[in-house]
Scaffold this active site. Structure first.
Site, PDB file in Angstrom:
ATOM      1  N   GLY A  46       0.836  -1.192   0.000  1.00 44.24           N
ATOM      2  CA  GLY A  46       0.000   0.000   0.000  1.00 44.24           C
ATOM      3  C   GLY A  46       0.869   1.239   0.000  1.00 44.24           C
ATOM      4  O   GLY A  46       2.065   1.161   0.309  1.00 44.24           O
ATOM      5  N   GLN A  51       2.867  10.051   2.058  1.00 43.07           N
ATOM      6  CA  GLN A  51       4.204   9.446   2.042  1.00 43.07           C
ATOM      7  C   GLN A  51       5.056   9.940   0.890  1.00 43.07           C
ATOM      8  O   GLN A  51       6.276   9.855   0.941  1.00 43.07           O
ATOM      9  CB  GLN A  51       4.100   7.912   1.946  1.00 43.07           C
ATOM     10  N   CYS A  92       6.342  -0.245   7.464  1.00 44.35           N
ATOM     11  CA  CYS A  92       5.909   0.928   6.712  1.00 44.35           C
ATOM     12  C   CYS A  92       7.066   1.384   5.836  1.00 44.35           C
ATOM     13  O   CYS A  92       8.210   1.447   6.300  1.00 44.35           O
ATOM     14  CB  CYS A  92       5.490   2.046   7.661  1.00 44.35           C
ATOM     15  N   LEU A  93       6.770   1.724   4.588  1.00 42.64           N
ATOM     16  CA  LEU A  93       7.817   2.187   3.673  1.00 42.64           C
ATOM     17  C   LEU A  93       8.448   3.485   4.179  1.00 42.64           C
ATOM     18  O   LEU A  93       9.575   3.808   3.814  1.00 42.64           O
ATOM     19  CB  LEU A  93       7.236   2.401   2.270  1.00 42.64           C
ATOM     20  N   HIS A 134      -4.004   0.935   8.080  1.00 42.81           N
ATOM     21  CA  HIS A 134      -2.667   1.535   8.067  1.00 42.81           C
ATOM     22  C   HIS A 134      -2.618   2.741   7.117  1.00 42.81           C
ATOM     23  O   HIS A 134      -2.094   3.805   7.469  1.00 42.81           O
ATOM     24  CB  HIS A 134      -1.658   0.453   7.644  1.00 42.81           C
ATOM     25  N   GLU A 135      -3.187   2.588   5.923  1.00 41.22           N
ATOM     26  CA  GLU A 135      -3.147   3.679   4.928  1.00 41.22           C
ATOM     27  C   GLU A 135      -4.031   4.848   5.346  1.00 41.22           C
ATOM     28  O   GLU A 135      -3.665   6.012   5.146  1.00 41.22           O
ATOM     29  CB  GLU A 135      -3.566   3.178   3.545  1.00 41.22           C
ATOM     30  N   HIS A 138      -2.301   7.109   7.651  1.00 42.32           N
ATOM     31  CA  HIS A 138      -1.394   8.064   6.992  1.00 42.32           C
ATOM     32  C   HIS A 138      -2.149   9.342   6.592  1.00 42.32           C
ATOM     33  O   HIS A 138      -1.604  10.447   6.677  1.00 42.32           O
ATOM     34  CB  HIS A 138      -0.781   7.453   5.727  1.00 42.32           C
TER      35      HIS A 138
HETATM   36  O1  GNR Z   1       4.226  -2.560   2.439  1.00 40.79           O
HETATM   37  C1  GNR Z   1       3.657  -2.460   3.524  1.00 40.79           C
HETATM   38  N1  GNR Z   1       3.453  -3.573   4.278  1.00 40.79           N
HETATM   39  C2  GNR Z   1       2.659  -3.592   5.406  1.00 40.79           C
HETATM   40  C3  GNR Z   1       2.747  -4.692   6.239  1.00 40.79           C
HETATM   41  C4  GNR Z   1       1.966  -4.769   7.375  1.00 40.79           C
HETATM   42  C5  GNR Z   1       1.097  -3.769   7.663  1.00 40.79           C
HETATM   43  C6  GNR Z   1       1.003  -2.651   6.859  1.00 40.79           C
HETATM   44  C7  GNR Z   1       1.775  -2.569   5.724  1.00 40.79           C
HETATM   45  S1  GNR Z   1       1.643  -1.206   4.693  1.00 40.79           S
HETATM   46  C8  GNR Z   1       3.244  -1.138   4.010  1.00 40.79           C
HETATM   47  C9  GNR Z   1       3.342  -0.068   2.937  1.00 40.79           C
HETATM   48  C10 GNR Z   1       3.133   1.285   3.589  1.00 40.79           C
HETATM   49  O2  GNR Z   1       3.942   1.800   4.307  1.00 40.79           O
HETATM   50  N2  GNR Z   1       1.996   1.865   3.375  1.00 40.79           N
HETATM   51  O3  GNR Z   1       1.707   3.038   3.970  1.00 40.79           O
HETATM   52 NI    NI Z   2       2.905   3.085   5.762  1.00 40.11          NI
END
Ligand code: GNR
Ligand code: NI
Length: 187
Positions: A46, A51, A92-93, A134-135, A138
């Site tokens: 995601g 980001q 998270c990236l 999670h997204e 953000h």
């Molecule tokens: O790539 C991603 N893997 C992930 C693994 C577990 C829970 C959430 C994520 S999201 C993350 C990509 C990202 O940072 N999206 O905002």
């Molecule tokens: Ni993230």
């Protein structure tokens, strides 16, 4: 199409609240295409617009292993979340190299618009439910480390700030050596 630079925690731009998208135009479609390419390249499941330093409510998600289930969620809202929770290991990236347990709702229903402005709903469980929560965090200026203890957060901040200083030193060294700026792949 260009890969976009991903901001790293604790960059204050990750803490901004994203604004709703108002124009479902070619610029939006190009942005979504570039975000998808950046997400697949990373690789990630995601990516949220904050980001990549765009403070708008735009999210791309693909939790499939075949990378053929791309979804773009514009102006998304969680309209229902299950009482049942589950703990999941998240990454998270924008917080590279850090993984920890976060509690999330087991299932969620999300309402959003596609790139053409057409509304749709998703009922999600499993990784998709985790990724959606999670997204959407953000978009509210929240990253998963905000759920961890102050001590863990402090350690993560220190580690990433140290890495950032190291990268800056390397860039400075390369600049003096007469090399051009590095591509994202080399960083
Ligand atoms: O790539 C991603 N893997 C992930 C693994 C577990 C829970 C959430 C994520 S999201 C993350 C990509 C990202 O940072 N999206 O905002
Ligand atoms: Ni993230």
């Amino acid at each position: 199409m260009p890969l976009l630079n991903i901001l790293r925690y604790p960059d204050p731009r990750l803490a901004r609240v994203a604004k709703p998208v108002t124009a479902f135009d070619d610029r939006l479609k190009q942005l979504v295409a570039d975000m998808a390419e950046t997400m697949y390249d990373a690789p990630g499941i995601g990516l949220a617009a904050p980001q990549i330093n765009v403070a708008e409510q735009i999210v791309v998600i693909d939790v499939s292993e075949s990378h053929d289930q791309l979804r773009a969620l514009i102006n998304p809202e969680i309209v229902w979340a299950s009482e049942e929770k589950k703990e999941c290991q998240e990454g998270c990236l924008s917080v590279p190299g850090i993984y920890d347990q976060v509690e999330r709702a087991e299932r969620v229903k999300v309402r959003a618009f596609d790139v053409d402005g057409k509304p749709f709903e998703i009922e999600a469980d499993g990784w998709l439910a985790v990724c959606i929560q999670h997204e959407l965090d953000h978009l509210k200026g929240r990253v998963f480390v905000d759920y961890l203890s102050p001590l863990k957060r402090r350690r993560i901040k220190d580690k990433l700030q140290k890495e950032e200083r190291e990268r800056q030193r390397e860039r400075e060294r390369d600049r003096i050596a007469g090399k051009g700026p590095l591509s994202r792949r080399e960083r």
